[in-house]
Design an enzyme around this catalytic site. Structure first.
Site, short mmCIF file in Angstrom:
data_model
loop_
_atom_site.label_atom_id
_atom_site.label_comp_id
_atom_site.label_asym_id
_atom_site.label_seq_id
_atom_site.Cartn_x
_atom_site.Cartn_y
_atom_site.Cartn_z
CB SER A 100 -0.83 0.24 0.89
OG SER A 100 -2.09 1.07 1.06
CG ASP A 239 -2.68 4.00 -0.86
OD1 ASP A 239 -3.25 3.99 -1.80
OD2 ASP A 239 -2.77 3.36 -0.38
CG ASP A 241 -3.07 -0.26 -2.26
OD1 ASP A 241 -2.76 0.65 -1.76
OD2 ASP A 241 -3.67 -0.96 -1.72
CG ASP A 243 -5.80 1.05 -0.19
OD1 ASP A 243 -5.20 2.05 -0.62
OD2 ASP A 243 -5.99 0.13 0.29
#
Length: 445
Positions: A100, A239, A241, A243
């Site tokens: 992440s 960010d 990834d 999400d």
């Protein structure tokens, strides 16, 4: 028995704590679990842009296929794309390789069920039991070995789905996208351009080592400057990834999850798509968010910090909108997880529908000054039973009354006690925070 799965999958420094051997073994255990539940299971694998992603992907593939599980490799995608595709294909499960918003040396593996949600705790526990019990798992041969293939087109199905969730064209909108050199580096520009926006992308040239490096949702300052310098309408920062989402208005003012929840919550309530008028947030939401909800007739429900707790509350109560100040927003009508791309297009669609610019819409919320102090301690579990700390907190709460609040909690990952105070006067609450921190340090350091 040991513990591998945390609140967001298995994470660690790649090739260290998160070694290929660990990944291979956990893939064999997870793969075996799914072969016991259905015949010829198939698992999707996606990854962000970290240099270690290929290594971890190879270990996963080796582990899954060695127990007879077929694997479809999605290539570089976002975490919510894996969740969506797992739910909307015939896959038994999905895995995202990402840490992440963490630095590039970290990585992780996060499993999704065929319903698109994080694996239930009991399933993770069964997989961990297989891992630590050293059970002799089978090695099928011949036609029993799993197959592997790439399908880089599935991500287009995800983008096409996202486009169906908005009703307005983005024609005439000039915006910037900070892709964090991560999983959204080409998906985000393609999505917004296909909806008609005039897009300028930054931090969209990943090299394996620059993911989240002074960019993205955890460092939106450069995006803010870029939007102002180029005279754009607004900007969106994701960010690694994708999400999470943090937005900036045309003046470079940062719009976090509290603002997004208030803006979108108000609109969904007005059009009758906010069940029970509830917006789910966490205890870290600014007091200004609560005051905005009161003015707009919204009902905020608070959970512990962490998107998993937000989602649990939403599922339990049948609520449609929830999220965190960090920009992890869940539109449960459209997605089973936080999705930065979905949040961005929903926010922009809301602005167009209400004929507002982002700088106008953010007026719904006036944030109170907030101070956060972290105190290193020997044992963070002792704070809740310490009378002197409780007394210090109570004294400050009494002084602030309804015009402020105190939140003291242990960190979920470090030996820290976090002291957060909100109130009208910044200098005043700084002093109160230091006072409480001093007592904690004296009692527990």
């Amino acid at each position: 028995m040991g513990k591998l799965f945390g609140t967001d999958g298995i994470r660690g420094k790649a090739n260290d704590l998160l070694s290929p051997e660990l990944v291979y073994k956990i893939a064999r255990c997870a793969g075996y679990y799914f072969t016991e539940k259905e015949s010829n299971p198939k698992i999707l694998i996606g990854k962000d842009t970290r240099i270690s992603g290929d290594m971890i992907e190879a270990a996963l593939v080796l582990g899954f296929t060695s127990v007879g599980v077929d694997v479809v490799k999605l290539g570089v995608v976002t975490t919510p794309a894996v969740a969506y595709l797992t739910k909307n294909t015939d896959a038994a499960a999905g895995v995202m390789i990402s840490a992440s918003h963490n630095p590039m040396e970290d990585n992780g593996i996060k499993f999704f069920s065929k319903e698109g949600f994080k694996l239930p705790d009991e399933v993770e526990e069964e997989i961990e039991e297989l891992y630590f019990s050293n059970t002799n798992l089978p090695y099928p041969t011949g036609a029993g070995v799993g197959r592997v293939w790439d399908d880089l087109t599935l991500k287009n199905r995800y983008l096409e789905y996202l486009k169906t969730t908005v009703k307005n064209s983005f024609q005439g909108i000039k915006l910037a996208l900070d892709c964090a050199n991560g999983g959204a580096y080409y998906l985000a520009p393609e999505l917004f351009a296909s909806l008609g926006a005039e897009v300028q992308a930054i931090n969209n040239h990943p090299d394996g080592t620059n993911i989240n490096l002074n960019c993205g949702s955890t460092h939106p300052e450069k995006l803010a400057e870029f939007v102002k310098e180029n005279g754009l309408d607004l900007g969106f920062a994701f960010d690694g990834d994708a999400d999470r989402l943090i937005a900036v208005d045309k003046y470079g003012e940062i719009i976090d999850g509290d603002y997004i929840l208030a803006i979108c919550g108000k609109y969904l309530k007005e059009i009758g798509r906010l069940p029970q008028d509830v917006v789910v947030g966490t205890v870290m939401a600014n007091l200004g968010f609560d005051l905005a909800c009161q003015r707009e007739g919204l009902k905020p429900i608070k959970t512990k910090v962490g998107d998993r707790y937000v989602l649990e509350e939403m599922l339990k109560g049948g609520y449609a909108l929830g999220g965190e100040q960090s920009g992890h927003i869940i539109f449960l009508e459209y997605s089973t997880t936080g999705d930065g791309l979905l949040t961005a297009i929903q926010l922009l669609d809301t602005l167009i529908s209400t004929k507002q610019t982002l700088d106008q819409a953010k007026g719904i919320l006036q944030k109170l000054p907030q101070v956060l102090v972290n105190v290193k301690v020997q044992d963070k579990e002792k704070y809740s039973s310490n009378g002197e700390i409780a007394k210090a907190i109570s004294e400050v709460e009494e002084i602030l009354g309804s015009e402020g609040r105190v939140l003291v909690r242990p960190s979920g990952t470090e030996n820290l006690i976090r002291v957060m105070i909100e109130g009208k006067d910044l200098e005043e609450i700084k002093n109160y925070a230091q006072k409480i921190a001093g007592v904690i340090e004296k009692e527990l350091a």
